[in-house]
Write a protein that holds these residues in place. Structure first.
Motif, PDB file in Angstrom:
ATOM      1  N   TYR A  86       4.376  -9.229   0.639  1.00  0.00           N
ATOM      2  CA  TYR A  86       3.358 -10.280   0.739  1.00  0.00           C
ATOM      3  C   TYR A  86       3.899 -11.553   0.078  1.00  0.00           C
ATOM      4  O   TYR A  86       4.726 -11.496  -0.826  1.00  0.00           O
ATOM      5  CB  TYR A  86       2.072  -9.870   0.025  1.00  0.00           C
ATOM      6  N   ARG A  87       3.390 -12.694   0.502  1.00  0.00           N
ATOM      7  CA  ARG A  87       3.718 -13.983  -0.108  1.00  0.00           C
ATOM      8  C   ARG A  87       2.466 -14.563  -0.770  1.00  0.00           C
ATOM      9  O   ARG A  87       1.390 -14.569  -0.167  1.00  0.00           O
ATOM     10  CB  ARG A  87       4.278 -14.962   0.919  1.00  0.00           C
ATOM     11  N   VAL A  88       2.633 -15.034  -2.000  1.00  0.00           N
ATOM     12  CA  VAL A  88       1.529 -15.627  -2.745  1.00  0.00           C
ATOM     13  C   VAL A  88       2.022 -16.909  -3.393  1.00  0.00           C
ATOM     14  O   VAL A  88       3.078 -16.917  -4.050  1.00  0.00           O
ATOM     15  CB  VAL A  88       0.991 -14.661  -3.833  1.00  0.00           C
ATOM     16  N   GLY A  91      -0.813 -19.983  -8.472  1.00  0.00           N
ATOM     17  CA  GLY A  91      -2.243 -20.165  -8.643  1.00  0.00           C
ATOM     18  C   GLY A  91      -3.078 -19.348  -7.691  1.00  0.00           C
ATOM     19  O   GLY A  91      -4.310 -19.331  -7.794  1.00  0.00           O
ATOM     20  N   GLY A  92      -2.438 -18.652  -6.732  1.00  0.00           N
ATOM     21  CA  GLY A  92      -3.169 -17.877  -5.740  1.00  0.00           C
ATOM     22  C   GLY A  92      -3.223 -16.398  -6.086  1.00  0.00           C
ATOM     23  O   GLY A  92      -2.603 -15.921  -7.038  1.00  0.00           O
ATOM     24  N   GLN A  93      -4.016 -15.669  -5.282  1.00  0.00           N
ATOM     25  CA  GLN A  93      -4.155 -14.235  -5.448  1.00  0.00           C
ATOM     26  C   GLN A  93      -4.054 -13.533  -4.099  1.00  0.00           C
ATOM     27  O   GLN A  93      -4.224 -14.159  -3.051  1.00  0.00           O
ATOM     28  CB  GLN A  93      -5.509 -13.893  -6.087  1.00  0.00           C
ATOM     29  N   ARG A  94      -3.791 -12.249  -4.164  1.00  0.00           N
ATOM     30  CA  ARG A  94      -3.830 -11.407  -2.970  1.00  0.00           C
ATOM     31  C   ARG A  94      -5.207 -10.746  -2.956  1.00  0.00           C
ATOM     32  O   ARG A  94      -5.533  -9.904  -3.802  1.00  0.00           O
ATOM     33  CB  ARG A  94      -2.723 -10.344  -3.045  1.00  0.00           C
ATOM     34  N   ASP A  95      -6.054 -11.152  -2.006  1.00  0.00           N
ATOM     35  CA  ASP A  95      -7.432 -10.696  -1.998  1.00  0.00           C
ATOM     36  C   ASP A  95      -7.609  -9.329  -1.333  1.00  0.00           C
ATOM     37  O   ASP A  95      -8.473  -8.543  -1.741  1.00  0.00           O
ATOM     38  CB  ASP A  95      -8.320 -11.714  -1.284  1.00  0.00           C
ATOM     39  N   GLU A  96      -6.822  -9.065  -0.302  1.00  0.00           N
ATOM     40  CA  GLU A  96      -6.979  -7.807   0.433  1.00  0.00           C
ATOM     41  C   GLU A  96      -6.381  -6.645  -0.367  1.00  0.00           C
ATOM     42  O   GLU A  96      -5.432  -6.818  -1.145  1.00  0.00           O
ATOM     43  CB  GLU A  96      -6.276  -7.905   1.790  1.00  0.00           C
ATOM     44  N   GLU A 101       0.505  -0.530   6.230  1.00  0.00           N
ATOM     45  CA  GLU A 101       0.067  -0.600   7.634  1.00  0.00           C
ATOM     46  C   GLU A 101       0.427   0.672   8.379  1.00  0.00           C
ATOM     47  O   GLU A 101      -0.320   1.136   9.232  1.00  0.00           O
ATOM     48  CB  GLU A 101       0.706  -1.818   8.308  1.00  0.00           C
ATOM     49  N   ALA A 102       1.570   1.249   8.044  1.00  0.00           N
ATOM     50  CA  ALA A 102       2.021   2.450   8.746  1.00  0.00           C
ATOM     51  C   ALA A 102       1.215   3.679   8.345  1.00  0.00           C
ATOM     52  O   ALA A 102       1.028   4.596   9.149  1.00  0.00           O
ATOM     53  CB  ALA A 102       3.505   2.687   8.474  1.00  0.00           C
ATOM     54  N   GLU A 103       0.748   3.722   7.106  1.00  0.00           N
ATOM     55  CA  GLU A 103       0.053   4.897   6.572  1.00  0.00           C
ATOM     56  C   GLU A 103      -1.025   4.407   5.601  1.00  0.00           C
ATOM     57  O   GLU A 103      -0.819   4.381   4.381  1.00  0.00           O
ATOM     58  CB  GLU A 103       1.045   5.807   5.857  1.00  0.00           C
ATOM     59  N   PRO A 104      -2.187   4.000   6.107  1.00  0.00           N
ATOM     60  CA  PRO A 104      -3.206   3.353   5.264  1.00  0.00           C
ATOM     61  C   PRO A 104      -3.656   4.179   4.064  1.00  0.00           C
ATOM     62  O   PRO A 104      -4.111   3.625   3.069  1.00  0.00           O
ATOM     63  CB  PRO A 104      -4.359   3.107   6.238  1.00  0.00           C
ATOM     64  N   THR A 105      -3.547   5.498   4.146  1.00  0.00           N
ATOM     65  CA  THR A 105      -4.012   6.332   3.031  1.00  0.00           C
ATOM     66  C   THR A 105      -2.904   6.637   2.028  1.00  0.00           C
ATOM     67  O   THR A 105      -3.143   7.343   1.048  1.00  0.00           O
ATOM     68  CB  THR A 105      -4.580   7.661   3.561  1.00  0.00           C
ATOM     69  N   ALA A 106      -1.711   6.118   2.246  1.00  0.00           N
ATOM     70  CA  ALA A 106      -0.591   6.422   1.346  1.00  0.00           C
ATOM     71  C   ALA A 106      -0.852   5.840  -0.039  1.00  0.00           C
ATOM     72  O   ALA A 106      -1.241   4.665  -0.161  1.00  0.00           O
ATOM     73  CB  ALA A 106       0.702   5.852   1.915  1.00  0.00           C
ATOM     74  N   PRO A 107      -0.653   6.632  -1.087  1.00  0.00           N
ATOM     75  CA  PRO A 107      -0.878   6.110  -2.438  1.00  0.00           C
ATOM     76  C   PRO A 107       0.158   5.066  -2.834  1.00  0.00           C
ATOM     77  O   PRO A 107       1.335   5.163  -2.474  1.00  0.00           O
ATOM     78  CB  PRO A 107      -0.772   7.353  -3.319  1.00  0.00           C
ATOM     79  N   LEU A 108      -0.322   4.072  -3.567  1.00  0.00           N
ATOM     80  CA  LEU A 108       0.545   3.008  -4.063  1.00  0.00           C
ATOM     81  C   LEU A 108       1.258   3.505  -5.317  1.00  0.00           C
ATOM     82  O   LEU A 108       0.638   4.067  -6.218  1.00  0.00           O
ATOM     83  CB  LEU A 108      -0.302   1.776  -4.391  1.00  0.00           C
ATOM     84  N   ARG A 109       2.562   3.275  -5.399  1.00  0.00           N
ATOM     85  CA  ARG A 109       3.340   3.728  -6.538  1.00  0.00           C
ATOM     86  C   ARG A 109       3.799   2.573  -7.437  1.00  0.00           C
ATOM     87  O   ARG A 109       3.798   2.696  -8.650  1.00  0.00           O
ATOM     88  CB  ARG A 109       4.548   4.533  -6.070  1.00  0.00           C
ATOM     89  N   VAL A 110       4.223   1.456  -6.838  1.00  0.00           N
ATOM     90  CA  VAL A 110       4.769   0.338  -7.604  1.00  0.00           C
ATOM     91  C   VAL A 110       4.402  -0.961  -6.900  1.00  0.00           C
ATOM     92  O   VAL A 110       4.394  -1.014  -5.664  1.00  0.00           O
ATOM     93  CB  VAL A 110       6.311   0.430  -7.729  1.00  0.00           C
ATOM     94  N   VAL A 111       4.098  -2.013  -7.673  1.00  0.00           N
ATOM     95  CA  VAL A 111       3.985  -3.366  -7.135  1.00  0.00           C
ATOM     96  C   VAL A 111       4.814  -4.272  -8.029  1.00  0.00           C
ATOM     97  O   VAL A 111       4.639  -4.292  -9.251  1.00  0.00           O
ATOM     98  CB  VAL A 111       2.532  -3.883  -7.122  1.00  0.00           C
ATOM     99  N   ARG A 143       7.021 -13.601  -3.962  1.00  0.00           N
ATOM    100  CA  ARG A 143       6.977 -12.511  -2.981  1.00  0.00           C
ATOM    101  C   ARG A 143       6.626 -11.231  -3.739  1.00  0.00           C
ATOM    102  O   ARG A 143       7.226 -10.911  -4.770  1.00  0.00           O
ATOM    103  CB  ARG A 143       8.320 -12.344  -2.270  1.00  0.00           C
ATOM    104  N   LEU A 144       5.655 -10.519  -3.199  1.00  0.00           N
ATOM    105  CA  LEU A 144       5.223  -9.261  -3.801  1.00  0.00           C
ATOM    106  C   LEU A 144       5.704  -8.104  -2.925  1.00  0.00           C
ATOM    107  O   LEU A 144       5.571  -8.150  -1.692  1.00  0.00           O
ATOM    108  CB  LEU A 144       3.701  -9.210  -3.914  1.00  0.00           C
ATOM    109  N   VAL A 145       6.239  -7.076  -3.552  1.00  0.00           N
ATOM    110  CA  VAL A 145       6.671  -5.873  -2.832  1.00  0.00           C
ATOM    111  C   VAL A 145       5.853  -4.695  -3.335  1.00  0.00           C
ATOM    112  O   VAL A 145       5.869  -4.364  -4.530  1.00  0.00           O
ATOM    113  CB  VAL A 145       8.170  -5.588  -3.028  1.00  0.00           C
TER     114      VAL A 145
END
Length: 555
Positions: A86-88, A91-96, A101-111, A143-145
């Motif tokens: 994602y690009r931010v 002063g901005g935020q990621r609202d969503e 996208e490939a696996e919507p239920t996949a658990p998030l491990r790192v940002v 850029r957020l990964v």
């Protein structure tokens, strides 16, 4: 079972391999669930009868392939990594919510957040329970990964009744330990005289798996830096040189984990069962030489020669092809080299795999394939084409879909003993001798790992039948050299960084491995080499070894 074993013994076979697979439609009442008490009873009968007939018995550590089963829970199943970028603005935020996208239920491990001026921030602590990022970007463009972990969903292929289930995570020592422990109780019911000779691992066909829970910690411990700081490079969003180095380190870590968390513990488990291990390392994304060498018996796989059209027997140009030829020779020599250099007496092969459709393969085609295997240094052939078939099954009996049919219903069964006796004579001669290859040829694994041609799911699956991808495209100079040596009659063994350090030394001015003496070490087509390997080569040179470099030195 007794009828089959006696028939195979009469045809000149020295042993059998138990590969439990799916049943036959219409014969469901005959199914025996995998590892059930009745299944173990039949295994005991097989082992007793084989002993009476002087036959060896090997067995897959599972059913079908790859390893897995109903006792593999979701926490131990093969998994994969997914990325979102994602690009931010400052002063901005990621609202969503952060979702794959490939696996919507996949658990998030790192940002992780990366600024244009080189700042790296771990944002994982700012993610709430709905996977929303509660973080405002500082000044500048960011850029957020986001890294997600998802199951591959792969089930055991061709599983036996009662053996269906998830494929196990081959990178996790814990998952492999729990997988193998499931066999302990059923096998304990066998008598002390009922022993499997070898436990066998079929070719690595673990699709999509490129991650395990403990990967980040393992990477930090082995490579010495935090991979989270380089997620953009891992995703390919950085300068090519950095991308190549980070991906090489990632692939090297995967190779280490396959070796240390899977093949070595599995071999140790087989030894506790008073058996040996037989491993088909090909197909895996690791260093094949090291993975083959970690088993008691390395095993390759052959698909057919390239000088005959297998349907019409028409001569073909002698050029490398997908199923056969000189490229396949190099793939096969990875297994035999591992056996030779480490002093292992046996190197086996899954032979005659799909030389043609059922009833279309002749004994002379098989004999040609035998000879290719023998000159590759293989001295322990297995026929993967003798399915169990009951006496009352309508002709031609029960057949396995994917292999040359070697069974009593084949028209040339009465002539098969002649081929088997030829194989026995050749194998006995080779097994009684010692390898005597003139050259050691350095295997440039880091040149392969640094490139992306032929990758699948970030990794290189090194199979005997896609050698164009990982040999011709990624290692063209090395491959050309290996082929030219072969064509001009020079015998050689391939050697890895690890084996060069652990089992190769100098004696009276000659390189010596556990498999014998070698006139020289050849380095060709290598542009990337670990400093430790270079120092080892310099040590060998100072001790009197001959080192040959074809072309440029590694840069």
């Amino acid at each position: 079972i007794t009828r089959h074993l006696e028939s195979l013994r009469a045809a000149g076979f020295g042993g059998v391999e138990i590969s439990p697979i799916y049943g036959v439609t219409g014969a469901e009442q005959r199914y025996v669930p995998f590892l059930s008490p009745r299944w173990i009873e039949l295994l005991g009968h097989t082992l007793r009868e084989a002993r009476r007939l002087d036959l060896g018995v090997d067995m897959i550590t599972g059913s079908g392939w790859p390893l897995g089963g109903p006792w593999v829970g979701a926490e131990d199943a093969a998994c994969r990594v997914l990325f979102e970028i994602y690009r931010v603005a400052g002063g901005g935020q990621r609202d969503e919510p952060l979702t794959s996208e490939a696996e919507p239920t996949a658990p998030l491990r790192v940002v992780m957040g990366y600024s244009q001026d080189g700042q790296v921030v771990d944002l994982s602590q700012y993610v709430d329970t709905q996977q929303r990022l509660r973080w405002t970007a500082p000044e500048g463009e960011w850029r957020l990964v986001a890294l997600f972990q998802a199951a591959t969903g792969q089930q055991v292929k061709r599983a036996a009744p009662g053996g269906e289930g998830h494929v196990v995570d081959h990178f996790s020592a814990g998952a492999i330990g729990r997988y193998l422990a499931y066999f302990d109780q059923p096998l304990a019911a066998l008598a002390p005289t009922e022993r499997v000779r070898c436990f066998f691992n079929d070719s690595y066909e673990v699709y999509g798996a490129n991650w395990t829970d403990e990967f980040m910690a393992a990477f930090l411990a082995r490579r010495g830096y935090d991979l989270r700081h380089y997620l953009l490079a891992w995703c390919g969003q950085a300068a090519p040189e950095l991308v190549g180095r980070v991906r090489s380190d990632y692939r090297q870590t995967v190779a280490d984990m396959l070796l240390e968390n899977f093949v070595r513990p599995w071999t140790a488990w087989a030894h506790r069962q008073h058996a040996r291990s037989r491993n088909q390392a090909h197909g895996s994304p690791g260093n094949l030489l090291d993975l083959y060498a970690a088993a008691d018996i390395p095993e390759t796989e052959t698909f057919g020669t390239d000088w005959l059209d297998l349907a019409g027997l028409a001569p073909l140009p002698r050029t490398p092809r997908r199923y056969g030829g000189r490229a396949e020779i190099i793939a096969g020599k990875l297994a035999s080299s591992a056996a030779h250099v480490t002093g292992k007496a046996l190197c086996s092969s899954e032979s005659f795999t799909w030389l043609g459709e059922h009833g279309r393969v002749t004994l002379d085609q098989m004999k040609a394939e035998v000879d290719v295997a023998l000159v590759m240094g293989i001295n322990h052939l297995f026929f993967h084409g003798t399915p169990f078939s009951p006496a009352d099954a309508e002709w031609p009996g029960w057949l396995f879909y994917a292999s040359t049919h070697v069974g009593p219903t084949n028209a040339w069964w009465r002539d098969l003993p002649a081929l088997n006796h030829y194989i026995s004579r050749c194998q006995s001669f080779l097994q009684a001798g010692q390898p005597d290859n003139e050259l050691l040829v350095y295997w440039p694994s880091f040149d392969l790992w640094a490139l992306d041609t032929g990758t699948q799911d970030l990794l290189h699956p090194l199979t005997p039948h896609n050698t164009e991808d990982w040999l011709d495209h990624n290692l063209p100079t090395f491959t050309a050299t290996a082929r030219r040596l072969w064509d001009e009659g020079y015998s050689y063994d391939l050697v890895s960084d690890q084996l060069l350090t652990e089992v190769v030394d100098v004696s009276q001015g000659q390189l010596r491995s556990r498999g014998g003496n070698h006139a020289a070490l050849l380095v060709s087509g290598c542009t990337r080499m670990p400093p430790e390997t270079l120092e080892r080569i310099l040590h060998l040179a100072r001790a009197g070894a001959t080192i040959l470099v074809l072309g440029q030195l590694p840069g």
